[in-house]
Design an enzyme around this catalytic site. Structure first.
Site, PDB file in Angstrom:
ATOM      1  N   SER A  54      31.432  36.389   5.060  1.00 51.73           N
ATOM      2  CA  SER A  54      30.024  36.298   4.634  1.00 51.73           C
ATOM      3  C   SER A  54      29.202  35.507   5.644  1.00 51.73           C
ATOM      4  O   SER A  54      29.622  34.445   6.098  1.00 51.73           O
ATOM      5  CB  SER A  54      29.923  35.612   3.278  1.00 51.73           C
ATOM      6  OG  SER A  54      30.522  36.423   2.306  1.00 51.73           O
ATOM      7  N   GLU A 111      26.037  30.551   6.193  1.00 50.57           N
ATOM      8  CA  GLU A 111      27.371  29.987   5.948  1.00 50.57           C
ATOM      9  C   GLU A 111      28.090  29.886   7.310  1.00 50.57           C
ATOM     10  O   GLU A 111      28.811  28.951   7.590  1.00 50.57           O
ATOM     11  CB  GLU A 111      28.155  30.912   5.005  1.00 50.57           C
ATOM     12  CG  GLU A 111      29.569  30.443   4.741  1.00 50.57           C
ATOM     13  CD  GLU A 111      30.281  31.260   3.660  1.00 50.57           C
ATOM     14  OE1 GLU A 111      29.612  31.693   2.692  1.00 50.57           O
ATOM     15  OE2 GLU A 111      31.491  31.464   3.794  1.00 50.57           O
ATOM     16  N   ARG A 129      30.813  25.569   0.002  1.00 52.75           N
ATOM     17  CA  ARG A 129      31.161  25.876   1.405  1.00 52.75           C
ATOM     18  C   ARG A 129      30.846  24.714   2.363  1.00 52.75           C
ATOM     19  O   ARG A 129      30.434  24.929   3.506  1.00 52.75           O
ATOM     20  CB  ARG A 129      30.449  27.146   1.902  1.00 52.75           C
ATOM     21  CG  ARG A 129      30.778  28.378   1.119  1.00 52.75           C
ATOM     22  CD  ARG A 129      32.212  28.839   1.288  1.00 52.75           C
ATOM     23  NE  ARG A 129      32.534  29.866   0.314  1.00 52.75           N
ATOM     24  CZ  ARG A 129      33.070  29.618  -0.887  1.00 52.75           C
ATOM     25  NH1 ARG A 129      33.395  28.373  -1.224  1.00 52.75           N
ATOM     26  NH2 ARG A 129      33.327  30.582  -1.725  1.00 52.75           N
TER      27      ARG A 129
HETATM   28  C1  LIG Z   1      37.756  38.666   6.944  1.00 50.97           C
HETATM   29  C2  LIG Z   1      37.205  37.319   6.540  1.00 50.97           C
HETATM   30  C3  LIG Z   1      37.182  36.969   5.191  1.00 50.97           C
HETATM   31  C4  LIG Z   1      36.680  35.716   4.799  1.00 50.97           C
HETATM   32  N1  LIG Z   1      36.648  35.403   3.473  1.00 50.97           N
HETATM   33  C5  LIG Z   1      36.240  34.181   3.099  1.00 50.97           C
HETATM   34  C6  LIG Z   1      36.226  33.811   1.703  1.00 50.97           C
HETATM   35  O1  LIG Z   1      36.578  34.583   0.829  1.00 50.97           O
HETATM   36  N2  LIG Z   1      35.822  32.558   1.398  1.00 50.97           N
HETATM   37  C7  LIG Z   1      35.440  31.655   2.331  1.00 50.97           C
HETATM   38  O2  LIG Z   1      35.109  30.508   1.976  1.00 50.97           O
HETATM   39  N3  LIG Z   1      35.413  31.988   3.655  1.00 50.97           N
HETATM   40  C8  LIG Z   1      35.800  33.206   4.054  1.00 50.97           C
HETATM   41  N4  LIG Z   1      35.781  33.540   5.389  1.00 50.97           N
HETATM   42  C9  LIG Z   1      35.260  32.579   6.389  1.00 50.97           C
HETATM   43  C10 LIG Z   1      36.345  31.693   7.053  1.00 50.97           C
HETATM   44  O3  LIG Z   1      37.587  32.370   7.077  1.00 50.97           O
HETATM   45  C11 LIG Z   1      36.510  30.361   6.337  1.00 50.97           C
HETATM   46  O4  LIG Z   1      35.321  29.618   6.366  1.00 50.97           O
HETATM   47  C12 LIG Z   1      37.647  29.540   6.986  1.00 50.97           C
HETATM   48  O5  LIG Z   1      38.028  28.516   6.115  1.00 50.97           O
HETATM   49  C13 LIG Z   1      37.266  28.947   8.334  1.00 50.97           C
HETATM   50  O6  LIG Z   1      38.431  28.378   8.900  1.00 50.97           O
HETATM   51  P1  LIG Z   1      38.677  28.357  10.478  1.00 50.97           P
HETATM   52  O7  LIG Z   1      39.912  27.574  10.736  1.00 50.97           O
HETATM   53  O8  LIG Z   1      38.631  29.715  11.031  1.00 50.97           O
HETATM   54  O9  LIG Z   1      37.411  27.496  10.944  1.00 50.97           O
HETATM   55  P2  LIG Z   1      36.524  27.725  12.245  1.00 50.97           P
HETATM   56  O10 LIG Z   1      35.749  28.980  12.094  1.00 50.97           O
HETATM   57  O11 LIG Z   1      37.312  27.550  13.471  1.00 50.97           O
HETATM   58  O12 LIG Z   1      35.524  26.482  12.086  1.00 50.97           O
HETATM   59  C14 LIG Z   1      34.584  26.437  11.021  1.00 50.97           C
HETATM   60  C15 LIG Z   1      33.974  25.020  10.999  1.00 50.97           C
HETATM   61  O13 LIG Z   1      34.957  24.082  10.578  1.00 50.97           O
HETATM   62  C16 LIG Z   1      35.094  23.061  11.583  1.00 50.97           C
HETATM   63  N5  LIG Z   1      36.510  22.657  11.597  1.00 50.97           N
HETATM   64  C17 LIG Z   1      37.592  23.453  11.797  1.00 50.97           C
HETATM   65  N6  LIG Z   1      38.707  22.713  11.749  1.00 50.97           N
HETATM   66  C18 LIG Z   1      38.320  21.430  11.540  1.00 50.97           C
HETATM   67  C19 LIG Z   1      39.024  20.197  11.423  1.00 50.97           C
HETATM   68  N7  LIG Z   1      40.364  20.125  11.520  1.00 50.97           N
HETATM   69  N8  LIG Z   1      38.303  19.057  11.209  1.00 50.97           N
HETATM   70  C20 LIG Z   1      36.952  19.103  11.116  1.00 50.97           C
HETATM   71  N9  LIG Z   1      36.233  20.241  11.232  1.00 50.97           N
HETATM   72  C21 LIG Z   1      36.915  21.385  11.432  1.00 50.97           C
HETATM   73  C22 LIG Z   1      34.656  23.722  12.877  1.00 50.97           C
HETATM   74  O14 LIG Z   1      34.287  22.774  13.854  1.00 50.97           O
HETATM   75  C23 LIG Z   1      33.495  24.565  12.371  1.00 50.97           C
HETATM   76  O15 LIG Z   1      32.338  23.770  12.199  1.00 50.97           O
HETATM   77  C24 LIG Z   1      36.224  34.800   5.790  1.00 50.97           C
HETATM   78  C25 LIG Z   1      36.254  35.169   7.144  1.00 50.97           C
HETATM   79  C26 LIG Z   1      36.734  36.422   7.515  1.00 50.97           C
HETATM   80  C27 LIG Z   1      36.770  36.789   8.980  1.00 50.97           C
END
Ligand SMILES: Cc1cc2nc3c(=O)[nH]c(=O)nc-3n(C[C@H](O)[C@H](O)[C@H](O)COP(=O)(O)OP(=O)(O)OC[C@H]3O[C@@H](n4cnc5c(N)ncnc54)[C@H](O)[C@@H]3O)c2cc1C
Length: 321
Positions: free
Chosen positions: A245, A315, A196
């Site tokens: 998570s 996480e 992660r």
């Molecule tokens: C219902 C649900 C189910 C989920 N299931 C999983 C799962 O099975 N596995 C899993 O790993 N995660 C899971 N997640 C967590 C989440 O969806 C993931 O971590 C996802 O990849 C985050 O993406 P985001 O675009 O929403 O990032 P954000 O939440 O917007 O950002 C997360 C981090 O990434 C950084 N970031 C975002 N974009 C960039 C970029 N372009 N360059 C540099 N840094 C960046 C942000 O600054 C921040 O630090 C789940 C979440 C939910 C709500």
């Protein structure tokens, strides 16, 4: 004492005012109407909580991103990338600085004319749009992402994964904007991924990713995705706002199992609740504040530490004051 506190409050409000002035001057010139000031973050996060960000800037192309990052850096204005906000908790007091959202050409997808098994995806593209293209055009290998919300950039930065697979296993090459505003390309062997986590220089922004995929029948892809979604529905409280998570699984164990052992399933603080369905998920039952979620996080950490000796690691990314 009271006077000292007053002075401190006054000073920080003054500093904030100077910051706002500087921000508005710096950004209005280059971002036009793609920037909004004092923007509530709750609608932009899947937990649906959080205070305001000083500015929310939608960047629509690479040139704008390159010049924007160097400008913010020169003006010493802090920034972060907001993807789908699905792994983010913004504190109730908000965040100083700029939230950058990637859109326009940074949310496009392109097929590689030289290699039919590669797709180039903009970091601002949503995972669900990426999966729709994969399903339609027969690109296999990303099915494990079905049900993970958010953007391609967020999935890369978090090394998102499920069912034994993660982004590190499908990335071929990354295009990034360095903190000094330069364009950098890195092959997979030059990148360092952990569970992660992608180790990125502080302030670096992923702009595009080249994915190495497999040819697979559309029907097969659709069935694999449906299978993963079915498994999720059984074990995850998808009916409530959440961030998935909260804690990373400690080596050889599951955070959910440890939390369940402490008996905290169903524990509530304000509008936040440790899900009775999945102990490693905190859900917003309707009117949670960030402070409620943070209080449950601290309670969980303490109980797990005391009862099992394990120190849980977040996480979830927590930002703000
Ligand atoms: C219902 C649900 C189910 C989920 N299931 C999983 C799962 O099975 N596995 C899993 O790993 N995660 C899971 N997640 C967590 C989440 O969806 C993931 O971590 C996802 O990849 C985050 O993406 P985001 O675009 O929403 O990032 P954000 O939440 O917007 O950002 C997360 C981090 O990434 C950084 N970031 C975002 N974009 C960039 C970029 N372009 N360059 C540099 N840094 C960046 C942000 O600054 C921040 O630090 C789940 C979440 C939910 C709500």
């Amino acid at each position: 004492m009271a006077f000292g506190q007053l002075r401190l409050v006054g000073l920080s409000a003054f500093t904030r005012w100077i910051m706002d002035e500087k921000l508005e001057k710096t950004l209005s010139g280059i971002a036009g109407d793609h920037v909004r000031f004092h923007c509530s973050m709750a609608p932009y996060t899947t937990l649906k909580v959080g205070g305001e960000v000083a500015a929310l800037w939608e960047v629509l192309g690479l040139e704008e991103l390159l010049s924007g990052v160097s400008l913010l850096r020169r003006a010493k204005i802090p920034y972060f990338v907001l993807g789908g906000g699905s792994n983010l908790l913004i504190r109730d007091g908000g965040v100083e600085g700029v939230a950058i959202r990637l859109g326009g050409s940074l949310a496009h997808i392109e097929e590689d004319s030289r290699d039919e098994l590669k797709l180039k995806a903009g970091a601002g593209l949503s995972i669900s749009d990426l999966l729709a293209v994969c399903r339609q055009k027969g690109y296999g290998g990303l099915e494990f992402l079905a049900g993970i919300p958010g953007s391609v950039g967020g999935a890369v930065a978090m090394n998102a994964g499920a069912f034994g697979m993660d982004m590190a296993s499908v990335i071929h090459c990354l295009e990034m904007v360095s903190p000094s505003g330069e364009l950098v390309e890195k092959e997979i062997q030059e990148l360092s991924f952990d569970y992660r986590k992608l180790h990125l220089e502080k302030g670096a922004i992923v702009s595009r990713v080249l994915l190495g995929l497999k040819r697979r029948a559309a029907q097969d892809i659709a069935e694999r995705m449906a299978g993963y979604l079915k498994k999720r529905k059984k074990t995850q409280p998808l009916e409530y706002p959440s961030a998935g998570s909260i804690f990373k699984n400690p080596p050889g164990d599951h955070a959910g199992r440890l939390i369940e052992f402490t008996g905290l399933k169903g524990a509530k603080k304000g509008g936040a609740m440790i899900s009775p369905k999945h102990a490693n998920w905190i859900v917003n039952t309707g009117n949670a504040r960030a402070e409620d979620i943070l209080a449950l996080i601290e309670l969980t950490r303490k109980e797990v530490r005391v009862r099992t000796g394990v120190e849980l690691e977040l996480e979830l990314k927590v930002l703000g004051r």
